[in-house]
Each structure stands twice: as C-alpha cells, then as structure tokens.
Design a protein around this motif. Sequence first.
Motif, PDB file in Angstrom:
ATOM      1  N   ALA A  16       0.815  -1.211   0.000  1.00  0.00           N
ATOM      2  CA  ALA A  16       0.000   0.000   0.000  1.00  0.00           C
ATOM      3  C   ALA A  16       0.843   1.252   0.000  1.00  0.00           C
ATOM      4  O   ALA A  16       0.444   2.289  -0.535  1.00  0.00           O
ATOM      5  CB  ALA A  16      -0.936  -0.002   1.206  1.00  0.00           C
ATOM      6  N   THR A  17       2.019   1.176   0.613  1.00  0.00           N
ATOM      7  CA  THR A  17       2.852   2.369   0.690  1.00  0.00           C
ATOM      8  C   THR A  17       3.912   2.414  -0.398  1.00  0.00           C
ATOM      9  O   THR A  17       4.595   3.428  -0.552  1.00  0.00           O
ATOM     10  CB  THR A  17       3.570   2.434   2.045  1.00  0.00           C
ATOM     11  N   ALA A  18       4.064   1.331  -1.164  1.00  0.00           N
ATOM     12  CA  ALA A  18       5.118   1.284  -2.169  1.00  0.00           C
ATOM     13  C   ALA A  18       4.718   2.078  -3.399  1.00  0.00           C
ATOM     14  O   ALA A  18       4.492   1.549  -4.463  1.00  0.00           O
ATOM     15  CB  ALA A  18       5.428  -0.154  -2.552  1.00  0.00           C
ATOM     16  N   LEU A  19       4.655   3.377  -3.244  1.00  0.00           N
ATOM     17  CA  LEU A  19       4.200   4.243  -4.326  1.00  0.00           C
ATOM     18  C   LEU A  19       5.315   5.128  -4.867  1.00  0.00           C
ATOM     19  O   LEU A  19       5.293   5.530  -6.009  1.00  0.00           O
ATOM     20  CB  LEU A  19       3.034   5.116  -3.847  1.00  0.00           C
ATOM     21  N   GLY A 401       4.259  10.628   3.132  1.00  0.00           N
ATOM     22  CA  GLY A 401       4.293   9.450   3.979  1.00  0.00           C
ATOM     23  C   GLY A 401       5.128   8.342   3.399  1.00  0.00           C
ATOM     24  O   GLY A 401       5.838   7.640   4.124  1.00  0.00           O
ATOM     25  N   PHE A 402       5.101   8.179   2.097  1.00  0.00           N
ATOM     26  CA  PHE A 402       5.896   7.122   1.501  1.00  0.00           C
ATOM     27  C   PHE A 402       7.383   7.412   1.590  1.00  0.00           C
ATOM     28  O   PHE A 402       8.178   6.530   1.906  1.00  0.00           O
ATOM     29  CB  PHE A 402       5.492   6.906   0.050  1.00  0.00           C
ATOM     30  N   PHE A 403       7.771   8.634   1.330  1.00  0.00           N
ATOM     31  CA  PHE A 403       9.183   8.984   1.477  1.00  0.00           C
ATOM     32  C   PHE A 403       9.670   8.658   2.887  1.00  0.00           C
ATOM     33  O   PHE A 403      10.782   8.186   3.092  1.00  0.00           O
ATOM     34  CB  PHE A 403       9.416  10.465   1.185  1.00  0.00           C
ATOM     35  N   GLY A 404       8.824   8.909   3.876  1.00  0.00           N
ATOM     36  CA  GLY A 404       9.210   8.669   5.257  1.00  0.00           C
ATOM     37  C   GLY A 404       9.434   7.220   5.576  1.00  0.00           C
ATOM     38  O   GLY A 404      10.152   6.895   6.532  1.00  0.00           O
ATOM     39  N   GLN A 405       8.841   6.318   4.812  1.00  0.00           N
ATOM     40  CA  GLN A 405       9.003   4.900   5.067  1.00  0.00           C
ATOM     41  C   GLN A 405      10.122   4.275   4.245  1.00  0.00           C
ATOM     42  O   GLN A 405      10.341   3.065   4.314  1.00  0.00           O
ATOM     43  CB  GLN A 405       7.689   4.168   4.786  1.00  0.00           C
ATOM     44  N   LEU A 406      10.820   5.055   3.468  1.00  0.00           N
ATOM     45  CA  LEU A 406      11.890   4.509   2.642  1.00  0.00           C
ATOM     46  C   LEU A 406      13.217   5.200   2.923  1.00  0.00           C
ATOM     47  O   LEU A 406      13.928   5.601   2.007  1.00  0.00           O
ATOM     48  CB  LEU A 406      11.532   4.657   1.158  1.00  0.00           C
ATOM     49  N   ALA A 593      -1.853  20.185   3.814  1.00  0.00           N
ATOM     50  CA  ALA A 593      -1.495  20.908   2.600  1.00  0.00           C
ATOM     51  C   ALA A 593       0.017  21.042   2.442  1.00  0.00           C
ATOM     52  O   ALA A 593       0.525  21.200   1.329  1.00  0.00           O
ATOM     53  CB  ALA A 593      -2.147  22.285   2.607  1.00  0.00           C
ATOM     54  N   LEU A 594       0.734  20.957   3.577  1.00  0.00           N
ATOM     55  CA  LEU A 594       2.195  21.050   3.555  1.00  0.00           C
ATOM     56  C   LEU A 594       2.862  19.669   3.464  1.00  0.00           C
ATOM     57  O   LEU A 594       4.080  19.572   3.407  1.00  0.00           O
ATOM     58  CB  LEU A 594       2.689  21.755   4.821  1.00  0.00           C
ATOM     59  N   GLY A 595       2.052  18.605   3.474  1.00  0.00           N
ATOM     60  CA  GLY A 595       2.615  17.261   3.511  1.00  0.00           C
ATOM     61  C   GLY A 595       3.192  16.927   4.873  1.00  0.00           C
ATOM     62  O   GLY A 595       4.121  16.124   4.986  1.00  0.00           O
ATOM     63  N   ALA A 596       2.641  17.515   5.925  1.00  0.00           N
ATOM     64  CA  ALA A 596       3.190  17.381   7.272  1.00  0.00           C
ATOM     65  C   ALA A 596       2.301  16.506   8.140  1.00  0.00           C
ATOM     66  O   ALA A 596       1.074  16.566   8.068  1.00  0.00           O
ATOM     67  CB  ALA A 596       3.354  18.751   7.922  1.00  0.00           C
ATOM     68  N   THR A 597       2.934  15.713   8.967  1.00  0.00           N
ATOM     69  CA  THR A 597       2.238  14.972  10.014  1.00  0.00           C
ATOM     70  C   THR A 597       2.858  15.360  11.346  1.00  0.00           C
ATOM     71  O   THR A 597       4.084  15.488  11.457  1.00  0.00           O
ATOM     72  CB  THR A 597       2.362  13.453   9.826  1.00  0.00           C
ATOM     73  N   VAL A 598       2.028  15.536  12.354  1.00  0.00           N
ATOM     74  CA  VAL A 598       2.502  15.941  13.677  1.00  0.00           C
ATOM     75  C   VAL A 598       1.767  15.108  14.719  1.00  0.00           C
ATOM     76  O   VAL A 598       0.560  14.887  14.624  1.00  0.00           O
ATOM     77  CB  VAL A 598       2.248  17.449  13.930  1.00  0.00           C
ATOM     78  N   THR A 613       7.803  16.550   7.623  1.00  0.00           N
ATOM     79  CA  THR A 613       7.236  17.376   6.565  1.00  0.00           C
ATOM     80  C   THR A 613       8.179  17.385   5.380  1.00  0.00           C
ATOM     81  O   THR A 613       9.369  17.030   5.505  1.00  0.00           O
ATOM     82  CB  THR A 613       6.989  18.813   7.062  1.00  0.00           C
ATOM     83  N   LEU A 614       7.680  17.737   4.226  1.00  0.00           N
ATOM     84  CA  LEU A 614       8.562  17.962   3.080  1.00  0.00           C
ATOM     85  C   LEU A 614       9.537  19.073   3.450  1.00  0.00           C
ATOM     86  O   LEU A 614       9.142  20.093   4.018  1.00  0.00           O
ATOM     87  CB  LEU A 614       7.730  18.348   1.857  1.00  0.00           C
ATOM     88  N   ASP A 615      10.811  18.874   3.178  1.00  0.00           N
ATOM     89  CA  ASP A 615      11.818  19.821   3.679  1.00  0.00           C
ATOM     90  C   ASP A 615      11.571  21.246   3.203  1.00  0.00           C
ATOM     91  O   ASP A 615      11.847  22.203   3.911  1.00  0.00           O
ATOM     92  CB  ASP A 615      13.237  19.358   3.321  1.00  0.00           C
ATOM     93  N   ARG A 616      10.995  21.385   2.027  1.00  0.00           N
ATOM     94  CA  ARG A 616      10.730  22.735   1.515  1.00  0.00           C
ATOM     95  C   ARG A 616       9.670  23.453   2.339  1.00  0.00           C
ATOM     96  O   ARG A 616       9.532  24.684   2.242  1.00  0.00           O
ATOM     97  CB  ARG A 616      10.296  22.656   0.050  1.00  0.00           C
ATOM     98  N   ASN A 617       8.905  22.683   3.131  1.00  0.00           N
ATOM     99  CA  ASN A 617       7.813  23.270   3.910  1.00  0.00           C
ATOM    100  C   ASN A 617       8.111  23.313   5.404  1.00  0.00           C
ATOM    101  O   ASN A 617       7.183  23.442   6.211  1.00  0.00           O
ATOM    102  CB  ASN A 617       6.527  22.473   3.674  1.00  0.00           C
ATOM    103  N   LEU A 618       9.379  23.229   5.792  1.00  0.00           N
ATOM    104  CA  LEU A 618       9.689  23.202   7.220  1.00  0.00           C
ATOM    105  C   LEU A 618       9.229  24.476   7.930  1.00  0.00           C
ATOM    106  O   LEU A 618       8.598  24.411   8.993  1.00  0.00           O
ATOM    107  CB  LEU A 618      11.197  23.000   7.443  1.00  0.00           C
ATOM    108  N   ALA A 619       9.538  25.634   7.382  1.00  0.00           N
ATOM    109  CA  ALA A 619       9.205  26.894   8.074  1.00  0.00           C
ATOM    110  C   ALA A 619       7.703  27.042   8.315  1.00  0.00           C
ATOM    111  O   ALA A 619       7.279  27.306   9.445  1.00  0.00           O
ATOM    112  CB  ALA A 619       9.765  28.083   7.296  1.00  0.00           C
TER     113      ALA A 619
END
Length: 961
Positions: A16-19, A401-406, A593-598, A613-619
């Motif tokens: 399911a996450t292998a995207l 989420g997928f990037f975070g699992q790889l 919207a930022l691709g962030a989970t907290v 979060t996606l690094d571009r959206n850290l701030a």
Amino acid sequence: MIARSTARTLFASVAATALLSGIGAGAAQASEPAPAVAAAPAAETGTLIPQETWQLDNGLTVIFNIDRSDPVVAVALAAHVGSARETPGRTGFAHMFEHLFFLDSENLGPGGLDKMTARIGGSGANGFTSNDITVYLQTVPNDALEKMIWAEADKLGYFINTVTDAVLTKEKEVVKNEKRQSYDNQPYGFTWPVTAAALYPADHPYSWPVIGSMADLNAATLDDVKAFYRQWYTPDNAALVISGDFDPAQARVWVQKYFGEIARGQSVARPTPRPAVLSQTRRLMHEDNFAQLPELTLSWPGVERGNPDVAALDVLFRVLTDGKDAPLNQVLIDDRKLTSEVSAYSGNDLIAGNIQLSVRAFDGVDLDTVQSALDEGFARFEAQGADVPTVARIKTMMEAGFFGQLDSVLSKAQTLAFYDQAGGSADADLAAIRAVTPADVMRVYRRYVAGKAHIATSFVPKGKPELALEGSEIAVVAEEAIVAGAEPDVNQRADDKPYERTASSFDRTVEPASGPAPVLTPPALWTAAMANGLNVSGIVSTEVPLATFELSIEGGRLFDDPKTPGAASLLARMFDRGTATKTPAELENAFKALGATVAVSAGDERFSISGRTLDRNLAPTLALVEEMLLHPRWDPTELELAKAAALSDIQDQRSQPNAIAGRVFDLVEYGPGHILATSALGTEASVAALTMDDLKAFHATNLAPGLAHFRIVSPLDQTAVTQAVAGLGRDWAARDVAVPTWPTPATPETSRVYVYDVPGAKQSVLVFGGPALRRGDADYYPASVMNFRLGGGGFASRLTQQLREGQGYTYGVRSGFAGGERFGEFTLSSPVRSNVTLEASTLARDIMRDYGGTFTAEDLDVTRAAMSRSRARAFETAGAKLGVLANVGEIGLPADYLTREAAVIDGMTIDQIRTLADRYIDTDRMIYVVVGDAATQGPRLEGLGYGAPVMMNERLEAAER
C-alpha cells in the motif's frame, strides 16, 4: 519481540505504501576483478527507485539498487509463494517454510545463518509471508555482502536435506506459539480469519489465514514439506534484491557463482485473478474473551493488484476517514460520539482484493447504533461528494508518507521485491495516485461500496452478545483448550545424522572472506541555543526530501498529580484540536497541505511534539507547531471528545495481556503513590474529573522553553533550520520551572511472583526484572553489551536459543536495559504457551541466574563482533539520528559518545561481563509478573521457589479506580 513471520496485513501495508521512493548514488570498491557473467541483459529501470534488473540462465531475477548513504547493504530473497499456493487440507505450509528456512542448511551448518549474522553485525535475519510471497531479508555491513549471497544461495539450493522429523516437530510448536500470540491471546485476533472464511468460498486460496490451520500443520509430514519446497523454491520462482553501498559488477560475479548452478524448476504460471463475489450481506458475531469494547468491521470485495481502480480506492478511504472533515468521522466521532476513531483499508493482492472499515465503539455501545451512524455518514458523503482540495491534500500526504518509510536500504529492497512479484513500478503507482480525481473517488465508491453486499463482523466482550448487530450468526472460532502435556517434547537435534550433500562445482562449506572493512563516520551534529533557552540541534541528511523533527520538553507526566493522573496525556490529546485562530479541521488541513504529520505525546519523563514534513515546507510547518503549542484553542467540545477517547483507551488497555503485564510490573516496581505506578492515561475517575482549567494550568506552568530541546534530521543546514525555528525561540516566553522529584524505586529484598488472572488465556505473558540503570549511568552501555548474549542479541541470545529454538515454548523472548534520564529498569519479557508457564519461567530464571558464571570466550567474541560491526547500521534512519541527538541533548552524553561506546565494546573482558551480570541481574531479588490463566497455572508457579503467587487483579483494579 522477535518476529520472523507475519499475518497477512504486514506485507499488504508494504504494498500500500510502495508508491514512491528516493535513493542515493555512488559505487563501492570491488575486491577483485569482475569477469563477464553469463546472464540476461540488464535493464535500467525506475527513477524513484533506480534499479538494474537482470536474470541468470536458471531464471533467477536479480535486482540491484545503489545507495551510498551508509556503508551497509540489504539483501532480500523473495520466493513467489504464499498461502495462496496452498490447497485446503494443506494450509500454513508457506508460512511454515518461512520458519524452516532460517534453521539449518547444508553448508552453513546447524543454525549457521543466525551464528553468522551475529559475527558479521547483521540486523538479524528476518522474513515474512503474505498471501502471495515469502521474503527473507537482512541488512549487513557492506563488507559482508559476499557472505550473505553465499548464505542465501545455500538456503535456496542446499537446504531441504537438513530438515528432519525432529526439526519439523519443534518448528510446529513455534508456529503454534505465534498463532496464540497473534490470534488466540489478542482482542479481536480472530476478526480476519472469520471475515476471510465468509468473504471467499472455501476453495479460494484467500479464505484461510496465512498462518494456516493448526490441524493441517499437525498433520503435515516430512514428505509433504519436501514436496512443497521442490515445487516452489526454485530460482525461476524467486528474486534476489540487493540495495545499498556495493559494487554491482563484483556483486554480479558473486551472484553467478553461488546461485548460477541451482537447477531451474518447473515453470509457474502467474495466478489468475479471482475476485470475491457476494450475493448478499452476511452478519457474524463472536464473544471475544479479551475484548473490553465492541468492534464492528465491514468488509467488501475489492480489486486485485494491477486493477486500474487501486489508486482511487486508496484515496476514497482516506477521504471517508482521514481527519475532522471526513464524513464518517463527523458523524461517528463528533456528532454521535460513538467512538474515537474510524479506520479503513483497501488491500490489493494478486488474486483478489478486500476493503475493510472498522469501528471500535465506546463501552456498552450497541453495534446496531454504529451501523446506523455509518449509514448516515455514507449518506452525507454521497450528498457532499469528494472535493478537489480534499483529494489534493490526501495525495500530498500519501507522497510525504511514503518517502518517510523509505529511509533505509532494507525498506527499498523490500519494496523492489514487492514490485517484482506484483508487477508495476513505483513510478507507475505514483502516476496513478497523482491522476486520481474527485470523480474517480465517487465512481469507485458507487461501484464497490454503496449498497453492496458485504461481511459484517461484530466482536463483543464476553457475556455481552446483545451488543452485536441484530441478526448476526455465531462465527465459528476454534479455541484451543489448555491441557498439560498436550504438545510433544521437542528436541531439534534428536535425529541428527549425516545427510547427503547436494552436488556443487566448488566447496560450498568454505565461508567467503570479508571485504574491506567499512568506513564508519558518525553523523556530524550541530547545536544552537535560542534566546529564551530553547536548545536546538540537528544532523544534515540528504537521503530523502523530508525534515523529521521533535520538540521534546522535560517533565512529561512527572508533573501529574498521582491523585488525578492523566493530565499530561489529556493535554497532549488537546494540542492538535485547533488553535486560537483555527478550528481543528482548519489546523489539520493546513498541516496536510504542507505534507506534514505531527503527533503529540506525554511520556514518563518528557512531553514531545514530533513530526515530519517535506523539507521545503519546514518553516510553515513549524509556524503551525508554534501556534498549536502557544495558542491552543481550548474548545470545550473537543475536551469532551478527548476525554471520551482517553476513557476508551483505558478500557481497551485492559484487554491487552502485554499492557496488563506492564501495568502490574509498574505498580509493583514503583509502589503506591508514585506517579509512574499509575497508567500514563490516568484512570476513568481522574480523566472524568480533569477540567479545562486544570489543563490550562498545566500548560501555563510546566511547558517552558528552558526545559525544551528541538532536534531535526533533514537536508537543511543549520542556518535554514534556525531560521525556521526562530519563532519558537522568540515568542515562547522564558520562565523558571523545576521538574518534580520522584523517588527512585528500590531493588526488591526478595523475589516474589505476581499473577494477574485472564481466564482461558492461551498464553502467559512473562515480565521479570526490576529497577536498574539510567541511560546516563557509567555502567549502562557496558551492561547493554553484557546483555547481548543473554537476551539482547535476537537469535544469537541464549534465551531465544533455549526457550524458542530448544523447547518451542515461545515465539519470542528478549531481555534488556531501558534507561531514561531519571529512571531505568532491566526486564525479560516473553509470551509462552499456557501449559508450560512454570517450565518456561524456571528455564528463563535459570538462564539469567547462571549467565555470568557460564559466559565464555566464544560468547565474548560473538558479542564483540556483533556489536562493533552492527554500528555500521547504528544511524542509518532518521529515527536513529534523532536518537543520537536526544542522547546528547537530553541525557547529556558527550558528543563523541558513539566513539567512546565503540571503545567499550573493544575493551570488554569476560571478568567485566561476569561482574556486570552479578551486579545487575540478581534473580533472587526480582519482580516476576505472570499474566495468564490462574486456575490452571497459578498454583504451579509456587514451584519457582518464591512462595505462593500474589494475585493482582483486585490490587490493579483498586489502583485504577
């Protein structure tokens, strides 16, 4: 817990996450010239997971993925055989083979893979079985790659002659213990077996669980097992995946040498899709011996892997259940307050798929009420539809989420093995997700869910059948009786005798030499201090475009009042429920919207807000974290919802044997009045009594920047991170706060046995130990080194070798030291089959008692090799790097502690091991907790020699009032 196999859902979650995936680049040095290899041409494929794929003449598919981020490699051997290749009456063979495959082989010798794993610093050979595939995998330092290729080839082609009747008998007992642990002794453990048997016809290969029927396994003969191996374990039905830092040209030579002469098998056709077909809805119910809360699960026929509707179904169920705006959540959680969570899942295997939606209701809720609310939620969804912003946010979250699992080579190897078996690619799956539209979401809803026949399973607490759906029939659940002596005595070596070796063109008994030692460079740490006292630290990591962070605040539930515990935990639940200027839904959607989970949690010693979060959206992500932390919404309605969720979790905790064992252990260890003797969740009474003013006071008084540490792992440098965190450093007002001091528990003067009765439990959960070292104590790491051979080294440990491999008492056992800043403990834990509770407890106690005096030079060699070489894997993932930052920033370890710990390993002596064992593992001054069936096992435990067991049910219940 040690796990060498899984239920059906684990590998499905990989699928399911292998995207999508990210990867590094580079090349390792070859140890010898690489001559040409006779093989099929290589194919360079994939941009998300760059790979080179080729085939040997015997049909073995080989996949290489280069990742230079760490000096490690992951090796995955995937056999394209799962439970779907079995037949009725012969179920469980694929899973049984997964177990057998880790035992002996002709050229590695008895237990050779586990022994080699310890010597080379591997992660521990592991594996799992699904409906369609069995995968064996391990991560090792890159100088051991040839050894792993040699070992995996020995399993595939030089293994079956070592399997004897005695080996088969012992491993059957291990599998039975796994079934007890995963199904029989777990609340709701039989939900999937009941559902699968109803969803599919009896001859459908998905109609039985992966673990199979115990009756079938008991009846399995050695000839049956050998026939299964010869049919399915052939190179043309397998794939070898190598991911990491290695020289692909040299690896080609090794693969050809060790795998090339294994004979091709009979060709195996790809399974033909056979979707489930239901003519009418069917309702089933089961009174669960462990469940404290009623649970309703709805299951519809889904779609097989490769179906064009897979992506749209994945998005659909996130639209239905993900977040405050999700229609099912709006009705069941917010409006009707029946539950704290609605979960959904769309699984896609090779032959068929299934769709599941599950609701664990609050105490006493009739599941007909839940069904009515679900109908209302679906009607709301049909009226509102799926809108563009919601679908866009969900797709962004799926990508992040997928990037975070790889972020490990092991997960990349696992994903590549999945695609080889299932077809498709990460690139294609990503494109499919990105292409999903709101119209697609509504189309698949109407096609597969709306008004469609399904299976409805009601699992209700024992004695409360009235909570089940009206019209439910009793589900067939085979529950094992607890009978002393029901299992045969096992001795894996009972019929050891010389076996005929499989012919080879070279001497395969010679273990390959190691390559050049990997160069291990601990990650560079940077630190900074903000004006208000907030400490900041980071590690730059460019493997994936994600920023993984944690804001940790000292104190946690140490600030709780033991008379009304649970304030810290309840406050943590309130933080993501809106801010002063944002409703809960608006805050949630802003993060998405930022691709962030907290996530916010309150631990024993720290309060933490962790995220990714996606690094571009850290701030902008940290700006939302600051708003959440400094300006909570304090919504009374949300407080009531948070309280209801907490009460549900407290009740559910009572259904989990492992959780019960931990609660009993804490109560005995810390004693009445100590905050850590209480549940972190609090009690039903204390949660009900907590007010909004209580939470506001906790927030205003205890959360101070001078007690906080912000740590981060990301591609961003120190300047970018400190700019992003500047708001927290400026706007969070400094104040002096002292963390309450709580007494350190004393080691018991004498050992006692404490029993918590779970009538009819098929396993007993053992937790033995007591107070021990804190993480910052000088002896903490040396003691952890000492424990490796006892119970910290997985299959290299004595506890595993004797309780699991020797006697078949358990599926997994471990021991270890767990130390925080202020408290620490040593524990041994294991679930064992009920009818050997005394025997397993005695053996575990004796192994601990005799450990120091029987520790040998060979034990020391294995310990040194395993722990020193495994350091190549010590900080591969973002989570591991955050752990390094925490040890330095919170525990106070020196910045070069990793180098110092390496010296501890190198300098350890037998005398030091024995001294540490004698000092910190005293079996006559321990707490012995047993959670199980007291009627059959309680009186027997007096045989441990520590007097009559102390019954704990009433004592624990009194503590939780």
